[in-house]
Design an enzyme around this catalytic site. Structure first.
Site, PDB file in Angstrom:
ATOM      1  N   ASP A  26     -28.341  29.436  -2.345  1.00  0.00           N
ATOM      2  CA  ASP A  26     -26.935  30.242  -2.067  1.00  0.00           C
ATOM      3  C   ASP A  26     -26.094  29.063  -1.420  1.00  0.00           C
ATOM      4  OD1 ASP A  26     -25.313  32.447  -2.340  1.00  0.00           O
ATOM      5  OD2 ASP A  26     -25.164  32.183  -0.386  1.00  0.00           O
ATOM      6  N   GLU A  28     -22.175  28.460   0.275  1.00  0.00           N
ATOM      7  CA  GLU A  28     -20.898  29.140   0.868  1.00  0.00           C
ATOM      8  C   GLU A  28     -19.928  28.295   0.565  1.00  0.00           C
ATOM      9  OE1 GLU A  28     -20.470  32.229   1.252  1.00  0.00           O
ATOM     10  OE2 GLU A  28     -22.438  32.819   1.396  1.00  0.00           O
ATOM     11  N   HIS A 187     -22.821  37.046   3.122  1.00  0.00           N
ATOM     12  CA  HIS A 187     -21.898  35.755   2.713  1.00  0.00           C
ATOM     13  C   HIS A 187     -22.180  34.743   4.085  1.00  0.00           C
ATOM     14  CE1 HIS A 187     -19.836  37.905   0.286  1.00  0.00           C
ATOM     15  NE2 HIS A 187     -19.189  38.922   0.879  1.00  0.00           N
ATOM     16  N   ASP A 192     -28.228  35.334   2.382  1.00  0.00           N
ATOM     17  CA  ASP A 192     -28.168  35.694   0.971  1.00  0.00           C
ATOM     18  C   ASP A 192     -29.223  35.305   0.219  1.00  0.00           C
ATOM     19  OD1 ASP A 192     -25.889  37.202   1.400  1.00  0.00           O
ATOM     20  OD2 ASP A 192     -24.324  36.016   0.577  1.00  0.00           O
TER      21      ASP A 192
END
Length: 219
Positions: A26, A28, A187, A192
């Site tokens: 994941d 960001e 987030h 996540d």
């Protein structure tokens, strides 16, 4: 006499996915354009077998990343993910892209070799978004030779969740699977990734269970 399972003869993932090591990822980011917007955080968790022949999350790898020079920082995206790139605390623990990727790639390559896999394959919730940002960072940093990930193949938990639960949102899919999900922690790349890894393992263990005896016998 039934053969006992030890760390030396545990089944390896290379036997299961045509030599692919599933790695949940994941990212960001400071926007949606992988070419122009900053990669701010990345987390990776390889998927392995436990002593019972079940899929489980391996050790997590995580990095806060300083925006690359000239990167776009979309204010709305930063507010949505709750990251302030100028925070002194964040600056103190963040790495540049190349340092972070080389560290993570080295660790994943060690797991890949231990699991007798030829490539890592990215597992993600909307996986091609994460793969796009990862590939853009690899191109910027010149780390192609260290990158263990397959260049285009992915396993997408959106598709698996839609098939299994009729859900496509990560939080709702986790709730359907009985996996605790705290929306306040969402987030964060690490959180996540952990939840996506738990969800991926849950689905695999439900849909494609393997007996430990068969796994050991196949080695």
């Amino acid at each position: 006499m039934e053969e006992s399972v030890t760390s030396e003869n545990l089944p390896v993932i290379g036997q299961r996915f045509r030599g692919f090591l599933p790695v949940v990822v994941d990212v960001e980011t400071a926007g949606f354009n992988s070419q122009t917007d900053a990669l701010l955080e990345i987390a990776c968790i390889p998927i392995v077998y436990n002593e019972n022949g079940e899929f489980v999350p391996g050790e997590a790898l995580h990095a806060h990343i300083n925006p690359f020079e000239g990167a776009n920082l979309d204010r709305r995206s930063l507010e949505f993910i709750g990251i302030d790139p100028s925070s002194p605390l964040r600056i103190a623990m963040a790495e540049d892209e190349k340092t972070a990727l080389k560290r993570i790639f080295k660790a994943l390559t060690e797991v890949r070799r231990e699991q007798k896999c030829t490539h890592a394959v990215l597992v993600g919730h909307n996986a091609h978004f994460d793969l796009g940002f990862l590939q853009a960072a690899v191109a910027r940093t010149g780390t192609k030779n260290q990158n263990p990930f397959h260049s285009f193949s992915v396993f997408d938990t959106v598709t698996l969740s839609a098939m299994m639960f009729g859900q496509t949102v990560l939080a709702r899919s986790c709730m359907q699977a009985g996996i605790e999900f705290d929306g306040k922690e969402a987030h964060s790349a690490l959180y996540d990734t952990q939840k996506t890894a738990e969800l991926f393992c849950y689905i695999l263990n439900k849909l494609a269970p393997h007996t430990l005896d068969n796994l050991v016998a196949d080695q």
